[in-house]
Design an enzyme around this catalytic site. Structure first.
Site, PDB file in Angstrom:
ATOM      1  N   HIS A   6      85.643  60.790  58.413  1.00  0.00           N
ATOM      2  CA  HIS A   6      85.708  61.789  59.481  1.00  0.00           C
ATOM      3  C   HIS A   6      84.302  62.079  59.974  1.00  0.00           C
ATOM      4  CE1 HIS A   6      83.889  65.491  57.797  1.00  0.00           C
ATOM      5  NE2 HIS A   6      84.196  64.944  56.633  1.00  0.00           N
ATOM      6  N   CYS A   7      84.230  62.779  61.105  1.00  0.00           N
ATOM      7  CA  CYS A   7      82.957  63.308  61.598  1.00  0.00           C
ATOM      8  C   CYS A   7      83.244  64.710  62.146  1.00  0.00           C
ATOM      9  CB  CYS A   7      82.324  62.365  62.621  1.00  0.00           C
ATOM     10  SG  CYS A   7      83.367  61.991  64.052  1.00  0.00           S
ATOM     11  N   GLN A   8      82.874  64.976  63.382  1.00  0.00           N
ATOM     12  CA  GLN A   8      83.212  66.266  64.004  1.00  0.00           C
ATOM     13  C   GLN A   8      84.489  66.147  64.827  1.00  0.00           C
ATOM     14  OE1 GLN A   8      81.764  69.205  63.574  1.00  0.00           O
ATOM     15  NE2 GLN A   8      82.745  70.411  65.188  1.00  0.00           N
TER      16      GLN A   8
END
Length: 265
Positions: free
Chosen positions: A224-226
């Site tokens: 994941h990231c943002q």
């Protein structure tokens, strides 16, 4: 065709009808010069765009519109590229995998590598014959949600790959109600998998580099990231290495804004 396609490998395939090149570069860069025949696709078409988690999938109706508009059929082989090192191209390929369309490749290094090789560019408008494809979320699609992550935290067969910056991971930079990271998450910023000396191609020692961080494919990975843009590239790298990898499209914009999700910092 290989998952990771070099620019020189694509050149002799440009006239093949079943191959569609989809360019997710910034519109101005696409208009200034794209691979001959490449279809320009704004990255916004692949995201729901609604707060607090804009990176989630759009509705099936919206995705159907998008894939019909680019002429996708069951026989189409998509080659994705962008102008930033693979995030948006990865997002398209991940979305194709989610709907069960597995005929696709990533142009290694994208438009940076294509231009550096001095290969042809076009400014001609590309016409597309829309398709009538029907799509659905595939069984075994490589996606995971917040509740599924919460249930598996601490399990020995599961790990989180956080593709954000170290400052976001540590909580020094806060882009949600809460700062920090999912407990136990391993931080490897997405750009660390790009080789600036090779026109942003995937680094050749990616497998060894990740193994040194504890990501070696022996556990199922959720990345994941943002907003599942940067992590679309890390998903692609993991898939290219044969890792069992899924993506969390809600990403930190969801996890960091939910009231009861655990956080470390």
């Amino acid at each position: 065709m290989p998952l990771i396609l070099e620019p020189e490998q694509l050149v002799p395939l440009l006239e093949h009808e079943e191959i569609k090149i989809v360019d997710l570069s910034a519109p101005a860069n696409y208009l200034a010069g794209h691979i001959p025949g490449a279809i320009g696709l704004p990255f916004q078409a692949l995201m729901a765009g609604t707060p607090p988690a804009p990176g989630k999938l759009p509705s099936l109706e919206r995705l159907t519109e998008v894939f019909r508009a680019i002429g996708l059929t069951s026989d189409t082989h998509i080659v994705a590229c962008d102008d930033e090192g693979g995030g948006w191209a990865g997002r398209l390929l991940w979305t194709l995998e989610v709907i069960g369309h597995t005929k696709y490749s990533y142009l290694n290094g994208g438009m940076h590598a294509w231009k550096a090789a001095g290969l042809p560019l076009s400014t001609e408008e590309v016409s597309v014959t829309p398709s009538e494809i029907e799509i659905a979320i595939a069984a075994g699609a490589p996606l995971i949600d917040a509740e599924q992550i919460r249930q598996r935290l601490g399990h020995n067969d599961f790990q989180i790959w956080d593709a954000r910056s170290p400052a976001e991971h540590s909580g020094e930079r806060v882009l949600a109600m809460k700062g920090g990271h999912i407990p136990g998450a391993i931080n490897c910023e997405w750009t660390q998998l790009m080789d600036p000396q090779r026109d942003l191609r995937i680094r050749q020692d990616a497998k060894e580099f990740l193994a040194a961080l504890g990501i070696n494919g022996e556990k199922e990975i959720a990345t994941h990231c943002q907003s599942h843009h940067r992590s679309a590239f890390t998903w692609l790298v993991g898939k290219s290495l044969g890792f069992p990898i899924k993506a969390y499209p809600g990403s930190w914009s969801e996890w960091g804004n939910l009231p009861d999700t655990p956080v470390e910092n």
